[in-house]
Design an enzyme around this catalytic site. Structure first.
Site, PDB file in Angstrom:
ATOM      1  N   SER A 195      10.852 -20.848  21.000  1.00 17.61           N
ATOM      2  CA  SER A 195       9.521 -19.981  20.532  1.00 17.61           C
ATOM      3  C   SER A 195       8.496 -21.384  20.177  1.00 17.61           C
ATOM      4  O   SER A 195       9.191 -22.843  19.980  1.00 17.61           O
ATOM      5  CB  SER A 195      10.682 -20.009  19.132  1.00 17.61           C
ATOM      6  OG  SER A 195       9.402 -19.769  17.449  1.00 17.61           O
ATOM      7  N   TYR A 210      15.512 -22.188  11.056  1.00 11.65           N
ATOM      8  CA  TYR A 210      15.220 -21.175  12.376  1.00 11.65           C
ATOM      9  C   TYR A 210      14.461 -21.841  13.667  1.00 11.65           C
ATOM     10  O   TYR A 210      14.719 -22.497  14.639  1.00 11.65           O
ATOM     11  CB  TYR A 210      14.387 -20.025  12.705  1.00 11.65           C
ATOM     12  CG  TYR A 210      13.390 -19.558  13.479  1.00 11.65           C
ATOM     13  CD1 TYR A 210      14.183 -18.349  14.277  1.00 11.65           C
ATOM     14  CD2 TYR A 210      12.553 -18.740  14.225  1.00 11.65           C
ATOM     15  CE1 TYR A 210      14.279 -18.364  15.537  1.00 11.65           C
ATOM     16  CE2 TYR A 210      12.096 -18.519  15.558  1.00 11.65           C
ATOM     17  CZ  TYR A 210      13.147 -18.288  16.158  1.00 11.65           C
ATOM     18  OH  TYR A 210      13.192 -17.458  17.396  1.00 11.65           O
TER      19      TYR A 210
END
Length: 246
Positions: free
Chosen positions: A133, A146
Site C-alpha cells: 500500500s 496498518y
C-alpha cells in the site's frame, strides 16, 4: 498459467480472479468465506481452464499450510489478503487487534511462502506478488498499525527479491493508493485519487505482466507522499495536523 490468489472472496482479490479468468489459466482461490468463493467459482468457471477453492482463515497457519501442501506446481501467487482497523483519531487499537492485523497482513504471507518457495525453487521459475500500500510510505496517526504492517511487508518483499531473483523467481511489490473495496468502504473521509476496483486491478495486472519489481500508483499520490517524506519533520507535522483536523 496456474495462479493462487489469496483474499479472493471480495474486493481486489475477487477482481483479480475475474481479470485472470482466461482460457489458459487455472485459478486457485483462497479465502475464509466459502459462500463468496463458491459464487465466484460459478461465475468464472466457464471462462477459464479450472478453478479450485481453498477455504481457510489465513491466520490459522497450521491448517493453511496443510491445505497448501496439495499444490505441486504453481506459476504465480498473488498475496492479496489483508485487513485494516479503519481510521480512528481517538481510539488506540487493542493488542489483540494489533496482533490479528499483523497475522493477516504479514505473518500469513510467510506461512504461505514457507510452503510455496520450495516449489518455485525446484521449478527455477515463478512470480510472487505482494499487495502492499502507499500507506506503507507515510504513516498517518489514524492508520499507524496498518501502515506499519505494510512497511514490514515491503522490507520482507525486498529481502526475498534479493535472495530469489538469481534463482529465476520474480518478486513484485504493488503499492496501490485508494481502490474501492471492503477496506475503503470503512472510511468516512475523502480519499484522494480513489480508483474504481476494475481500473485499479487492471493497473495491477499490467504491472505484473511487465514484471515491475515495485509499482506504486496513482503516480500523483505517490509523488505527493514522496514530497512529504522530504520535508523537515516540523512541516510534515503541520500538514498531518491539518488533515487530522478535517
Amino acid at each position: 498459467m496456474k495462479i493462487l490468489i489469496t483474499g479472493a472472496s471480495s474486493g481486489l482479490g475477487a477482481e483479480l480472479a475475474r481479470q485472470y479468468a482466461e482460457e489458459e489459466n487455472e485459478l486457485i482461490l483462497l479465502a475464509r468465506r466459502e459462500d463468496k468463493l463458491q459464487q465466484l467459482q460459478q461465475e468464472l468457471l466457464p471462462q477459464c481452464k479450472d478453478i479450485k477453492l481453498i477455504i481457510v482463515d489465513v491466520t490459522h497457519f497450521k491448517e493453511l499450510q496443510e491445505q497448501l501442501r496439495t499444490i505441486t506446481a504453481l506459476d504465480m501467487v498473488i498475496l492479496n489478503a489483508g485487513i485494516s482497523l479503519g481510521h480512528s483519531h481517538t481510539q488506540t487499537p487493542t493488542i489483540e487487534e494489533f496482533k490479528n492485523l499483523y497475522n493477516v497482513n504479514v505473518l500469513s504471507n510467510h506461512a504461505i511462502l514457507e510452503v510455496l518457495l520450495p516449489i518455485f525453487t525446484k521449478q527455477k521459475s515463478g512470480k510472487i506478488v505482494f499487495i502492499s500500500s502507499l500507506a506503507s510510505l507515510f504513516s498517518m496517526p489514524s492508520s499507524k498499525v496498518y501502515s506499519s504492517s505494510k512497511r514490514a511487508l515491503n522490507a520482507y518483499a525486498e529481502g526475498l527479491r534479493y535472495k530469489y531473483t538469481p534463482m529465476g523467481i520474480k518478486v513484485i511489490n504493488i503499492l496501490p493508493g485508494f481502490i474501492k473495496s471492503e477496506l475503503t468502504d470503512k472510511n468516512d473521509f475523502h480519499m484522494p485519487f480513489l480508483l474504481e476496483t476494475k481500473e485499479g486491478v487492471a493497473r495491477i495486472k499490467k504491472a505484473i505482466q511487465r514484471n515491475k519489481t515495485e509499482y506504486a500508483f496513482p503516480r500523483r499520490f505517490y509523488y505527493f507522499i514522496r514530497f512529504l517524506n522530504l520535508l523537515p519533520t516540523f512541516l510534515s507535522q503541520i500538514i498531518v495536523n491539518i488533515f487530522n483536523a478535517r
